[in-house]
Design an enzyme around this catalytic site. Structure first.
Site, mmCIF file in Angstrom:
data_model
loop_
_atom_site.group_PDB
_atom_site.id
_atom_site.type_symbol
_atom_site.label_atom_id
_atom_site.label_comp_id
_atom_site.label_asym_id
_atom_site.label_seq_id
_atom_site.Cartn_x
_atom_site.Cartn_y
_atom_site.Cartn_z
ATOM 1 N N GLU A 118 0.887 -1.140 -0.063
ATOM 2 C CA GLU A 118 -0.161 0.017 0.129
ATOM 3 C C GLU A 118 0.964 1.348 -0.033
ATOM 4 O O GLU A 118 1.890 1.364 0.818
ATOM 5 C CB GLU A 118 -0.881 -0.065 1.089
ATOM 6 C CG GLU A 118 -1.624 1.314 1.322
ATOM 7 C CD GLU A 118 -2.806 1.467 0.030
ATOM 8 O OE1 GLU A 118 -2.641 2.665 -0.435
ATOM 9 O OE2 GLU A 118 -3.628 0.472 -0.172
ATOM 10 N N ASP A 120 -8.241 1.675 -8.095
ATOM 11 C CA ASP A 120 -8.919 2.761 -8.519
ATOM 12 C C ASP A 120 -9.525 2.555 -10.284
ATOM 13 O O ASP A 120 -8.711 1.964 -10.989
ATOM 14 C CB ASP A 120 -7.807 3.869 -8.657
ATOM 15 C CG ASP A 120 -8.491 5.242 -8.812
ATOM 16 O OD1 ASP A 120 -9.356 5.638 -9.408
ATOM 17 O OD2 ASP A 120 -7.800 6.266 -8.211
ATOM 18 N N ASP A 178 -16.239 -2.804 -8.297
ATOM 19 C CA ASP A 178 -17.417 -2.373 -8.449
ATOM 20 C C ASP A 178 -17.862 -1.470 -9.472
ATOM 21 O O ASP A 178 -18.944 -1.015 -9.592
ATOM 22 C CB ASP A 178 -17.888 -1.748 -6.945
ATOM 23 C CG ASP A 178 -17.101 -0.390 -6.856
ATOM 24 O OD1 ASP A 178 -16.043 -0.343 -7.403
ATOM 25 O OD2 ASP A 178 -17.489 0.238 -5.827
ATOM 26 N N LYS A 188 -16.828 -2.756 4.275
ATOM 27 C CA LYS A 188 -18.142 -1.835 4.667
ATOM 28 C C LYS A 188 -18.807 -1.183 3.147
ATOM 29 O O LYS A 188 -19.813 -0.913 3.188
ATOM 30 C CB LYS A 188 -17.787 -1.056 5.682
ATOM 31 C CG LYS A 188 -17.629 -1.810 7.015
ATOM 32 C CD LYS A 188 -17.277 -0.489 7.953
ATOM 33 C CE LYS A 188 -16.724 -1.388 9.650
ATOM 34 N NZ LYS A 188 -16.504 -0.285 10.592
ATOM 35 N N PHE A 189 -17.612 -0.852 2.500
ATOM 36 C CA PHE A 189 -18.081 0.009 1.391
ATOM 37 C C PHE A 189 -18.899 -0.810 0.418
ATOM 38 O O PHE A 189 -19.730 -0.427 -0.083
ATOM 39 C CB PHE A 189 -16.927 0.548 0.600
ATOM 40 C CG PHE A 189 -17.233 1.247 -0.814
ATOM 41 C CD1 PHE A 189 -17.263 2.545 -0.724
ATOM 42 C CD2 PHE A 189 -16.608 0.431 -1.751
ATOM 43 C CE1 PHE A 189 -17.453 2.965 -1.771
ATOM 44 C CE2 PHE A 189 -17.064 0.879 -3.168
ATOM 45 C CZ PHE A 189 -17.298 2.207 -3.189
#
Length: 239
Positions: A94, A144, A180, A218-219
């Site tokens: 990361e 992204d 997503d 959670k997203f």
């Protein structure tokens, strides 16, 4: 581009050089908890480019298979996966330091010892620290999407990058992606399908249901309540 004049010249020498960065470096501000976790945990769980090519058995003190996650965000799902699979080793990469700090906090709370982290660019880690045919799995979840068409060239999942990942996978190793964004999912499918060393593990030849081992974020849960889709892909390297 170091000593090479072009990406093609680097490729001819067996080196991979990313032409366009797939991320924007956002430093962010560490919370006190994140900073303290880095100070406590980094000596045990941190890895650095300066260490060079890693010997996984020496790093983890065992010969268990290794999964590499690129872009783990705040690290909660990565820590959960490590906790749920103690006979498996995990390395996370990361670029954003607050995410590293948050991941180390979660790792400390979960008392996991089968996890190591890089706070570096994934391409540099792959090039300098990961031996060829050493990884059991590479996972990249919700990278992204660079949703504007003029920014699609910045997307991480590109043919050259996937070819480089294949070099690092063991025979029968797996690439697991999730997004997503439907447009990016279709792009991922096209890129992975175009890599001759990979075969799709989807029986339908496209996407797979979310595997149980990938925790929902959670997203992701919030998106599902709004009817948003999530697409998982798993491709396996040939023997």
């Amino acid at each position: 581009m170091s000593q090479f004049k072009s990406a093609e010249e680097a490729a001819a020498a067996g080196k991979y050089v990313r032409r366009v960065r797939s991320f924007v470096k956002r430093e962010g501000r560490l919370t006190k908890g994140q900073a303290a976790a880095i100070e406590r945990q980094w000596p045990q769980l941190g890895l650095a480019l300066e260490q060079g090519l890693l010997n996984f058995e020496a790093v983890f003190n065992n010969s268990n298979p290794v999964t590499l996650e690129i872009g783990f965000g705040m690290g909660h799902s990565l820590v959960e996966m490590a906790k749920n699979a103690p006979d498996h080793n995990f390395i996370g990469i990361e670029v954003h330091e607050p995410g590293v700090g948050a991941c180390l906090m979660a790792a400390e709370d979960a008392d996991v010892s089968n996890l190591r982290l890089f706070n570096d660019d994934a391409v540099e880690v792959l090039e300098q620290c990961i031996a060829d045919e050493s990884l059991q799995q590479v996972q990249i979840f919700f990278p992204d999407p660079w949703h504007k068409k003029r920014h699609h060239k910045r997307r991480l999942i590109q043919p050259e990058f996937v070819a480089h990942l294949c070099k690092k996978l063991k025979p029968k190793g797996v690439i697991h992606l999730a997004t997503d964004w439907e447009n990016y999912a279709e792009h991922m499918l096209e890129v992975l399908s175009g890599e001759p060393r990979l075969s799709n593990l989807s029986t339908a030849g496209d996407f797979i249901p979310r595997p149980e081992e990938r925790p929902k974020t959670k997203f992701e849960q919030r998106g599902e309540t709004k009817g948003h889709g999530v697409w998982d892909l798993k491709f396996q390297k040939a023997t």
